[in-house]
Design an enzyme around this catalytic site. Structure first.
Site, PDB file in Angstrom:
ATOM      1  N   HIS A  65      -1.230  -4.224 -11.019  1.00  0.00           N
ATOM      2  CA  HIS A  65      -2.421  -3.570 -10.480  1.00  0.00           C
ATOM      3  C   HIS A  65      -2.211  -2.072 -10.433  1.00  0.00           C
ATOM      4  O   HIS A  65      -1.072  -1.579 -10.410  1.00  0.00           O
ATOM      5  CB  HIS A  65      -2.743  -4.083  -9.074  1.00  0.00           C
ATOM      6  CG  HIS A  65      -1.607  -3.934  -8.110  1.00  0.00           C
ATOM      7  ND1 HIS A  65      -0.633  -4.897  -7.957  1.00  0.00           N
ATOM      8  CD2 HIS A  65      -1.271  -2.938  -7.259  1.00  0.00           C
ATOM      9  CE1 HIS A  65       0.240  -4.502  -7.043  1.00  0.00           C
ATOM     10  NE2 HIS A  65      -0.130  -3.312  -6.617  1.00  0.00           N
ATOM     11  N   CYS A 193       3.539  -1.446   1.458  1.00  0.00           N
ATOM     12  CA  CYS A 193       4.298  -1.378   0.205  1.00  0.00           C
ATOM     13  C   CYS A 193       4.088   0.000  -0.406  1.00  0.00           C
ATOM     14  O   CYS A 193       3.251   0.767   0.073  1.00  0.00           O
ATOM     15  CB  CYS A 193       3.867  -2.490  -0.757  1.00  0.00           C
ATOM     16  SG  CYS A 193       2.158  -2.393  -1.316  1.00  0.00           S
TER      17      CYS A 193
END
Length: 686
Positions: A65, A193
């Site tokens: 992504h 993250c």
């Protein structure tokens, strides 16, 4: 998730053998669907994200992504591989591959895709249906969520951005345990993250689902790429334990101070949530309290670990009165600025030690550098340090703005700080520029905008509008008056002599020793560091006095525990041994354990010692170009022997006072005890 995926974006027979080939195959479908404008540019962005951290998840799932300027609409493509493709997951290749693409800056859309997909991927029935599907249209509909919805108890993830869902899950957990007549074990968690997207939300859902299975109330705050909404302070206060599943620094971590902490990477939150919950329960049962949950390894200089200012924000500063909020904003800038000051100042000081003060006027080492000459190496260190110092004011302004309005305020803050240097407004100009930038961004954020503009606000509209506004104010309105004030302050410092210098040294010494790393300590240190940005004789004297006074509290407590051991507990004597090193290194916090145990005797004593040291340092005319270092930078200090004498004098004064006060406290109870004993003997004799 409607319109994010269509049948044309589904490949049920993905033949790619590598993750790059899989990304290209799915991206080509996006190009054909007119969702991606530049195939190679988009794939480069996907590869850059993949290089940060593998996107494979346990359970045979891969989620490459990215956000990219080559994407014109939020898009999700799905591929199913028969042979499996290695995306770096611990349990082997992935057969379910989701390629997620979002326009640059489209945080809301991107997070909607990811949070929705994260919920569904935690449902075994959903992944089983994906593996069994034979019709691309049916699979696309399944991914869009057009099948019968999952029950709320299964689908709900509590995040700091979803207060209603969090309240619902808490009610369910309470209901699950209410029958047993006991309050559920409560955990608050933070997930994040590097890019703040897929893994952040996967870990949140995984922890929440595991909590429901275990009868544990889990409330998760996702610190994603679009910022975050903090957990309710009442929820944090009521929690029995904390889990951090993160690969970047947890923001505002002081909120979790005093709680049992499980600190792991974000993938652990996805892959083994039940283990993390069990570990949190064990730590709570043992009463383990992690100092890391909000402890800031700051020195007496205010040299934080880089996140202390954000911690301060986390303690509910936004609800405090204006003075508290203002201090929090300013300390945000100072904490991020200090590493630049420390690195640049020490390099410059070292260059002077090697080559003398004329090193500052040496030619650029890019044009003239001789490997065998010490002067060339001195010039190199000086020019590197000067480059680091060049960031001081922009970083100060940028992170003051960041403390006020988060990431969108960074650009106007840095721009305002750079303009402050341009108009010679210096350190004060940086303070004002940061406050202006934060205020402008906060004002722009309050303007209601259409949903179609929401995605470009943080990366285009806010930086553009706020930078223009701050630039206008700094260049045209406030820059020159602040520059005049800065020059007046500089002239005042340079003109200090005699009693005026001594009085300033006393005040700085008292401030450094009163709260030992707290707000007053930081104000004094920030004042001194500001003088290093454009060093003058007066500013260098202030820096010397501040560091000398900051060394006194731990050194005094170390000496006191050595000369009068009986006045201190065993633990305090052990802390006293460590305080020698902490004091010598200019880490004022080394005295905090003693002050916390006996504030009425320790704090006045060390303040008196700090005042003596500050006054003597100013009277002796000691100077310091390094912002930190303690005794390790003594060779770089002007009048070093007198400087050490000032520190020794203040340490002796503080030691004598604390021993005297503690001794008086002990003598009084002993005398009272002796009188009582004598009285008892008289009574018996009668």
């Amino acid at each position: 998730m409607s319109e994010l995926i269509t049948a044309e974006l589904v490949d049920l027979d993905l033949s790619a053998a590598t993750k790059d080939a899989a990304a290209r195959s799915l991206a080509e479908r996006m190009v054909a669907a007119h969702r991606v404008t530049d195939l190679d540019g988009f794939l480069a962005d996907v590869a850059a994200r993949e290089a940060q951290m593998p996107t494979g998840l346990d359970g045979g799932i891969g989620i490459p992504h990215c956000r990219s300027e080559h994407v014109n609409a939020p898009t999700l493509a799905f591929g199913r591989s028969g042979a499996g493709i290695d995306f770096g997951a611990a349990d082997g290749p992935a057969d379910l591959i989701f390629l997620i693409a979002a326009p640059a800056g489209a945080d809301d859309d991107h997070l909607t895709i990811l949070s929705g997909l994260a919920r569904r991927l935690m449902d075994p029935e959903f992944t089983a249906a994906l593996r069994a599907g034979t019709d691309p249209r049916a699979v696309a509909a399944l991914i869009r969520g057009e099948e019968p919805p999952v029950e709320p108890e299964q689908a709900r993830v509590e995040t700091g951005n979803q207060e209603q869902e969090r309240a619902g899950t808490g009610a369910e957990a309470a209901g699950a345990t209410g029958a047993a007549g006991s309050v559920p074990f409560r955990i608050v968690a933070v997930t994040s993250c590097p890019t703040g997207i897929a893994h952040t939300y996967m870990a949140a859902e995984s922890l929440a689902a595991a909590g429901r299975a275990e009868g544990v109330e889990v409330t998760v705050e996702t610190q994603g790429s679009a910022g975050f909404k903090k957990l309710d302070p009442a929820v944090v206060a009521a929690a029995d334990a904390v889990i951090w599943a993160h690969d970047v620094e947890v923001r505002e971590k002081a909120r979790f101070r005093g709680k049992p902490l499980v600190d792991v990477g974000v993938k652990a939150g996805i892959n083994r949530p039940a283990e993390l919950i069990a570990e949190a329960r064990r730590k709570a049962e043992r009463g383990e309290i992690a100092a890391a949950a909000g402890s800031d390894k700051a020195s007496g200089s205010g040299d934080d670990d880089g996140d202390r200012s954000r911690d301060d924000n986390g303690s509910g500063a936004e609800h405090a009165h204006f003075g508290v909020r203002l201090r929090t904003y300013l300390m945000s800038g100072v904490s991020y600025m200090v590493p630049f000051v420390a690195a640049g100042g020490l390099l410059i000081a070292l260059s002077f030690a090697i080559g003398g003060y004329e090193t500052a006027s040496a030619k650029s080492v890019a044009d003239h550098f001789v490997w065998g000459e010490a002067d060339s190496w001195a010039a190199l260190l000086n020019q590197i340090g000067s480059a680091a110092f060049g960031f001081l004011v922009p970083v100060l302004a940028g992170y003051i703005a960041y403390g006020m309005a988060d990431r969108p305020a960074l650009v106007p803050g840095f721009v305002g700080g750079a303009i402050a240097l341009t108009v010679n407004a210096g350190f004060l100009g940086g303070l004002v520029a940061g406050l202006l930038a934060g205020a402008v961004v906060m004002a722009v954020q309050r303007v209601p905008v259409h949903a179609t503009l929401r995605g470009i606000m943080p990366v285009l509209v806010i930086p553009l509008v706020a930078s223009a506004a701050v630039g206008f104010l700094m260049f045209i309105v406030v820059g020159k008056p602040i520059a005049s004030l800065q020059n007046a302050l500089t002239d005042w410092l340079n003109g200090l002599s005699g009693s005026n210098a001594v009085i300033l040294g006393v005040v700085l010494g008292l401030m450094m020793c009163f709260d030992m790393g707290g707000p007053l300590n930081k104000v004094a240190y920030a004042f001194a560091v500001g003088g290093l940005a454009d060093p003058t004789p007066g500013g260098l004297k202030v820096m010397a006095a501040v560091m000398a006074a900051g060394m006194v509290p731990p050194l005094a407590m170390a000496l006191a525990t050595t000369v009068r051991r009986g006045l201190f507990t065993k633990t305090e004597r052990e802390n006293g041994r460590a305080a020698w090193v902490l004091g010598a290194s200019f880490i004022t916090e080394g005295a905090i354990p003693f002050a916390a145990a006996d504030p009425l005797r320790v704090i006045p004593s060390v303040m008196a010692g700090g005042a003596v040291t500050g006054a003597l340092s100013m009277a002796f005319g000691a100077t310091l170009r390094a912002p930190h270092g303690g005794v390790f930078v003594v060779p770089l200090i002007g009048e070093p022997f007198l400087y050490l004498l000032a520190i020794a004098a203040g340490t002796l004064v503080a030691t004598a006072l604390v021993v005297l006060l503690k001794g008086a406290r002990r003598t009084a109870p002993e005398a009272a005890g002796a009188a009582g004993a004598d009285g008892a003997r008289v009574t018996v004799a009668a």
